[in-house]
Structure formats: C-alpha cells, structure tokens
Design an enzyme around this catalytic site. Sequence first.
Site, PDB file in Angstrom:
ATOM      1  N   ASP A 123     -19.350 -13.211  23.581  1.00 18.73           N
ATOM      2  CA  ASP A 123     -18.492 -12.707  22.471  1.00 18.73           C
ATOM      3  C   ASP A 123     -18.439 -11.119  22.750  1.00 18.73           C
ATOM      4  O   ASP A 123     -19.225 -10.244  22.038  1.00 18.73           O
ATOM      5  CB  ASP A 123     -19.006 -13.004  21.111  1.00 18.73           C
ATOM      6  CG  ASP A 123     -18.382 -12.113  20.028  1.00 18.73           C
ATOM      7  OD1 ASP A 123     -17.111 -11.683  20.303  1.00 18.73           O
ATOM      8  OD2 ASP A 123     -18.825 -12.450  18.670  1.00 18.73           O
TER       9      ASP A 123
ATOM     10  N   CYS B  46     -12.034 -10.536  21.140  1.00 16.07           N
ATOM     11  CA  CYS B  46     -11.424  -9.747  20.111  1.00 16.07           C
ATOM     12  C   CYS B  46     -10.215  -8.986  20.875  1.00 16.07           C
ATOM     13  O   CYS B  46      -9.643  -8.025  20.156  1.00 16.07           O
ATOM     14  CB  CYS B  46     -12.386  -8.494  19.566  1.00 16.07           C
ATOM     15  SG  CYS B  46     -13.057  -7.698  20.238  1.00 16.07           S
TER      16      CYS B  46
ATOM     17  N   CYS C 169      -1.253   6.005   6.882  1.00 20.99           N
ATOM     18  CA  CYS C 169      -2.538   5.842   7.274  1.00 20.99           C
ATOM     19  C   CYS C 169      -2.495   5.307   8.771  1.00 20.99           C
ATOM     20  O   CYS C 169      -3.440   5.839   9.668  1.00 20.99           O
ATOM     21  CB  CYS C 169      -2.921   4.742   6.484  1.00 20.99           C
ATOM     22  SG  CYS C 169      -4.766   4.108   6.776  1.00 20.99           S
TER      23      CYS C 169
ATOM     24  N   TYR D 179     -23.862 -11.065  24.352  1.00 22.31           N
ATOM     25  CA  TYR D 179     -23.363 -10.056  23.309  1.00 22.31           C
ATOM     26  C   TYR D 179     -23.719 -10.638  22.102  1.00 22.31           C
ATOM     27  O   TYR D 179     -22.681 -10.806  21.334  1.00 22.31           O
ATOM     28  CB  TYR D 179     -21.826  -9.804  23.579  1.00 22.31           C
ATOM     29  CG  TYR D 179     -21.299  -9.835  24.935  1.00 22.31           C
ATOM     30  CD1 TYR D 179     -21.110  -8.089  25.657  1.00 22.31           C
ATOM     31  CD2 TYR D 179     -21.031 -10.647  25.816  1.00 22.31           C
ATOM     32  CE1 TYR D 179     -20.968  -8.100  26.848  1.00 22.31           C
ATOM     33  CE2 TYR D 179     -20.641 -10.276  27.263  1.00 22.31           C
ATOM     34  CZ  TYR D 179     -20.546  -9.219  27.720  1.00 22.31           C
ATOM     35  OH  TYR D 179     -20.164  -8.909  28.901  1.00 22.31           O
TER      36      TYR D 179
ATOM     37  N   CYS E  84      -3.626  -0.183   8.864  1.00 22.43           N
ATOM     38  CA  CYS E  84      -2.941  -1.348   8.822  1.00 22.43           C
ATOM     39  C   CYS E  84      -1.475  -1.225   9.729  1.00 22.43           C
ATOM     40  O   CYS E  84      -0.810  -0.083   9.516  1.00 22.43           O
ATOM     41  CB  CYS E  84      -2.502  -1.927   7.594  1.00 22.43           C
ATOM     42  SG  CYS E  84      -3.787  -2.226   6.607  1.00 22.43           S
TER      43      CYS E  84
ATOM     44  N   GLN F  58     -19.565  -8.453  11.751  1.00 25.42           N
ATOM     45  CA  GLN F  58     -18.267  -8.759  11.551  1.00 25.42           C
ATOM     46  C   GLN F  58     -17.968  -8.193  10.178  1.00 25.42           C
ATOM     47  O   GLN F  58     -18.550  -8.371   9.285  1.00 25.42           O
ATOM     48  CB  GLN F  58     -17.975 -10.340  11.610  1.00 25.42           C
ATOM     49  CG  GLN F  58     -18.069 -10.820  13.047  1.00 25.42           C
ATOM     50  CD  GLN F  58     -17.148 -10.612  14.122  1.00 25.42           C
ATOM     51  OE1 GLN F  58     -16.038  -9.893  13.614  1.00 25.42           O
ATOM     52  NE2 GLN F  58     -17.261 -10.957  15.162  1.00 25.42           N
TER      53      GLN F  58
ATOM     54  N   CYS G  48      -8.060   1.352  -0.721  1.00 23.36           N
ATOM     55  CA  CYS G  48      -7.647   0.878   0.623  1.00 23.36           C
ATOM     56  C   CYS G  48      -7.713  -0.816   0.282  1.00 23.36           C
ATOM     57  O   CYS G  48      -8.600  -1.485  -0.208  1.00 23.36           O
ATOM     58  CB  CYS G  48      -8.482   0.819   1.536  1.00 23.36           C
ATOM     59  SG  CYS G  48      -8.332   0.103   3.004  1.00 23.36           S
TER      60      CYS G  48
ATOM     61  N   CYS H 247       0.859  -1.103  -0.048  1.00 26.16           N
ATOM     62  CA  CYS H 247       0.119  -0.012   0.054  1.00 26.16           C
ATOM     63  C   CYS H 247       0.832   1.203   0.009  1.00 26.16           C
ATOM     64  O   CYS H 247       1.999   1.277   0.759  1.00 26.16           O
ATOM     65  CB  CYS H 247      -1.048   0.174   1.241  1.00 26.16           C
ATOM     66  SG  CYS H 247      -1.869   1.406   1.380  1.00 26.16           S
TER      67      CYS H 247
ATOM     68  N   GLU I 251     -28.299  -8.724  23.991  1.00 25.63           N
ATOM     69  CA  GLU I 251     -27.458  -7.653  23.329  1.00 25.63           C
ATOM     70  C   GLU I 251     -27.963  -6.421  23.617  1.00 25.63           C
ATOM     71  O   GLU I 251     -29.206  -6.022  23.991  1.00 25.63           O
ATOM     72  CB  GLU I 251     -27.770  -7.858  21.867  1.00 25.63           C
ATOM     73  CG  GLU I 251     -27.461  -6.761  20.762  1.00 25.63           C
ATOM     74  CD  GLU I 251     -25.808  -6.128  21.099  1.00 25.63           C
ATOM     75  OE1 GLU I 251     -24.970  -7.125  20.837  1.00 25.63           O
ATOM     76  OE2 GLU I 251     -25.912  -4.991  20.724  1.00 25.63           O
TER      77      GLU I 251
HETATM   78  N1  SAH Z   1     -21.855 -12.002  18.614  1.00 26.63           N
HETATM   79  C1  SAH Z   1     -22.003 -10.956  17.563  1.00 26.63           C
HETATM   80  C2  SAH Z   1     -21.460  -9.633  18.157  1.00 26.63           C
HETATM   81  C3  SAH Z   1     -20.262  -9.548  18.996  1.00 26.63           C
HETATM   82  S1  SAH Z   1     -19.524  -7.866  19.086  1.00 26.63           S
HETATM   83  C4  SAH Z   1     -21.345 -11.209  16.258  1.00 26.63           C
HETATM   84  O1  SAH Z   1     -20.468 -12.078  16.100  1.00 26.63           O
HETATM   85  O2  SAH Z   1     -21.654 -10.593  15.365  1.00 26.63           O
HETATM   86  C5  SAH Z   1     -20.105  -7.511  20.932  1.00 26.63           C
HETATM   87  C6  SAH Z   1     -21.499  -6.832  20.715  1.00 26.63           C
HETATM   88  O3  SAH Z   1     -21.621  -6.633  22.135  1.00 26.63           O
HETATM   89  C7  SAH Z   1     -21.719  -5.759  20.119  1.00 26.63           C
HETATM   90  O4  SAH Z   1     -23.285  -5.972  19.234  1.00 26.63           O
HETATM   91  C8  SAH Z   1     -22.489  -4.715  21.291  1.00 26.63           C
HETATM   92  O5  SAH Z   1     -23.408  -3.780  20.979  1.00 26.63           O
HETATM   93  C9  SAH Z   1     -22.808  -5.714  22.443  1.00 26.63           C
HETATM   94  N2  SAH Z   1     -22.733  -5.055  23.695  1.00 26.63           N
HETATM   95  C10 SAH Z   1     -21.661  -4.366  24.163  1.00 26.63           C
HETATM   96  N3  SAH Z   1     -21.762  -4.323  25.532  1.00 26.63           N
HETATM   97  C11 SAH Z   1     -22.643  -5.156  25.781  1.00 26.63           C
HETATM   98  C12 SAH Z   1     -23.388  -5.308  27.126  1.00 26.63           C
HETATM   99  N4  SAH Z   1     -23.064  -4.724  28.238  1.00 26.63           N
HETATM  100  N5  SAH Z   1     -24.231  -6.313  27.198  1.00 26.63           N
HETATM  101  C13 SAH Z   1     -24.786  -6.702  25.957  1.00 26.63           C
HETATM  102  N6  SAH Z   1     -24.244  -6.304  24.671  1.00 26.63           N
HETATM  103  C14 SAH Z   1     -23.217  -5.726  24.681  1.00 26.63           C
END
Ligand code: SAH
Length: 455
Positions: free
Chosen positions: A385, A412, A83, A316, A86, A287, A163, A77, A337
Amino acid sequence: MSKTLPVQKNDIIDIIFEDLTHEGSGVAKVDGYPLFIPNGLPGEKATVKVIKTNKNYGFGRLVEIKERSPYRVEAPCLIYKECGGCQLQHLSYEGQLKMKHKHVMDVLERIGKINTTVHPTLGMEDPWRYRNKSQVPIGEQEGGLIGGFYQQRSHQIINMEQCLIQQEENDYVVNTVKDICSKYGVRAYDEARHKGDLRHIMVRRGAITKEVMIVLITRTQDIPNRKAIVDEIVEKVPNIKSIIHNVNNKKTNVIMGEITRVLWGEETITDYIGDVKFAISARSFYQVNPEQTKVLYEKALEYADLNGEEKVIDAYCGIGTISLFLAKKARQVFGVEIVPQAIEDARKNALINDIHNVEFAVGEAEVVIPNWYKAGNEADVLVVDPPRKGCDEALLQTILDMKPRKVVYVSCNPATLARDLRVLEDGGYKTEEVQPVDMFPQTTHVEAVARLSLV
Ligand code: SAH
C-alpha cells in the site's frame, strides 16, 4: 512556429469536451491539439476562449456551455472555485464514480498495457462530510487569525468557516482554535519573511470514538500564552483527548517538523475500523475517510483470500491497519513501515486488540523486505500500500524472486499502479481484477485494489 498550431491565443471557438484531466479540467481537441479548460465536462458542447498556447497543448476558458452534460450539477460549496481542494463538485456523484472507473481502466491500459477486469467504483451513500482530518494553513487579516486554504496556484490564504467534505465537528474545532489563538495574541506564520508563530492547525477526530486530537504547528519553540490557550481549548472542545505541539522551523511546504510534544492529554487518540481498534499519533498516516477505509480493507482482505495458514507481508503498513485485519485470518503477518512513530502505534495496536501473530519493523520496504528474504524468510501473500510514487524497483524485484502466491496491491495512484503491475506481469504475475474504491468523493483522487496471482 505558433502559426502551425490549429488555434491561436484569444480565438473564440466551439468545441466538444472528450475527457477530464486528473485536475478536473475538461479536455477538447482541435485537429488533435488538446485544450485544457477548467469546468468542462465530457460530452458537453461549448464555446471557449483560448488563453494560452504551448507547443503541444493549450489552455482555455469557458465562454458558454451550449449542451450540458446530464451529469452536471451545481457545486454546493460557496468557495469551490477559489479553493481547489475539491475538483469535481460540478459533476454528479454518479458521474464521479463513472469517471474514476474509466480513469483506472484507461491508465492501466495506456501506461501498463494491463488487460484485466476493472469493477465499477465502490462509492459512498452520502459522499459529503466524510473526512476525519482537517489541516489548515494559518494567516492573518486585520490583526486576527484566519485559516483555510491556499488560493489556487498561490500562497495567499483564504479564510474558511466550513468545508463540506470535512466532518462538521472538525469545522467547529478549527474555528474555535483559531479564535482562541487570536484572542491570546498568537501571530500567524509569515512565509515570505519566515517570521511569526502558528503555521497550521491540524485536527483529527475518531469517527466512531469521537475523540479529538488537535496539533498546533508553529515555527517557534514555544507558543505565547500556551497555558491559557490549552485551558480554553480543553474547556471549549467536546471530547478533546489530546493537544499536541509540533515545531517546524524550516522554510518548507512540508507541514510537520521533527519536534512533537504533548501539551495536554494523551499522545494518541483511538478509533475503530470494523471491530479493530487503532491508536493514532500525530505523525502517523491514517486514512482520512473512515467509512470507505472499511470497504477498502475488506476488499484487500477478500483479495488476500486467507485460510489461516499463510505467512503474509504488509509493506507500507502505517499504524498496522491492514496488518491487523490480515492477522485475524493468517498464521503470521510481518508489517514494514518507514515512520518510527507509526510502528510504535502499530505495536500498541496489536496489543490493544490482543493480536499476537504480527511483527513490525521500521525501515524502507525496499531495504527491509529484501534483507528479510535474504535471511531465508518467505511469504505466501504480500500486500503493498505504497504512497503516490508507487513501489521501489528493489521491492518489486524481491517480490519476483520470493514469488508469493498472491499479491494484493492497494494504490492511491493509478499511474504508478499501472507501471508496477507491468513489472509484476513481466515477472510472471497476472492481474486478475482491480476494484476502484472512492476514498475521496468530490476530488479527482482514485484509490484502487488489485489482485494478482502467480501464473
Ligand atoms: N497501509 C496503511 C498506510 C498506507 S500509506 C494504511 O492503510 O493506513 C503509505 C505508508 O507508507 C505511509 O505510512 C508512509 O509513511 C509509508 N512509507 C512511505 N515510504 C515508505 C518506504 N519506502 N518504505 C516503507 N514505508 C513507507
């Protein structure tokens, strides 16, 4: 005091890089004193100039690489250095996967004292042009709009035409929208004076369906020449399905504001991961690497090891992506969520896939799940997650009280993963294995799935 440091500002010294930071800087140690030097790779010998010293660490600049890492490559790039989006283009992909594997192992060990098997990182065959979402800040230059990225450590916007980690079509869409808005006299948001209109352009594209959503984020309630702009976007952008206007009139780094309205087309676009179809609205998390998302979810599903009898919680859950994968193999799934729009999408997604053994709730996982448990509910398997900050303590405590047989932790951020695994291990769980998945090639971000069981 600085006299006691092993190096002084402006010293030119020879070092060997030992490690790589999360920001992608090389780390070298002089008598135990760490120096952070951008662009250095582990194993390389180099001459560096010390440019700043703090009490416990310093910064330097590469003067000359004396012995190159076998993993060093030319970054393809042209704007890589300015930037900052990356951090690892100068490291071969094989080197990146190894580095991420080592990073997960090191962090689990150092922060969590977790002793487990960490598998080699699952990478992509072609680690470029993978992102389905582009989100660019907008500025002005000689009367026209520019859009791209903030120069590193500044709020100066640099124009970007392409990009290399973005799906190619997204580059075209962003450039087209920039040009159309310029043509109709839209002014860029001026951060310093809190004036002007357009703050960001966001584009999301379904990797399988090719459907495109464009979100125009403005400070102002209306967009000048809105109708002409919308008409021209519809004319010029192939597969356009949704044009959304979001208003953010706050002085903030947060991209989207509270008001979202449809300017044209649908409120959502759809995409597939495997054979599950998802509706995705502007405000929902989805994602960014669709190809690897499938790899990640399949791993999560494998680790959940369902036989059709289980009650499963997906904490989540976003738009219900993992929940719906799980629901096909479990008796009942309960997703939680915090973003209401995401839960609306999740419910819609259950319907369009004809999946009926799943229920969704809006709220904080750390509030909803403890209440759910107090009301007498239990789960056999729990999937979490969370965002980068990891799980809230109250949620971890409820897991320890509820004692689901298995926990699958999708993370993550290895640092908060390590911290939370320690709490779960102290409460009676064992981390059986961890699988890093490369969701973000060319960057230092690392995703990992952990499988825990109750011992
Ligand atoms: N499992 C999903 C989202 C993961 S990202 C996927 O793979 O697509 C994490 C998610 O947690 C986001 O959607 C965010 O809005 C949510 N989040 C953040 N804090 C939270 C909380 N305290 N309780 C519930 N959800 C939450």
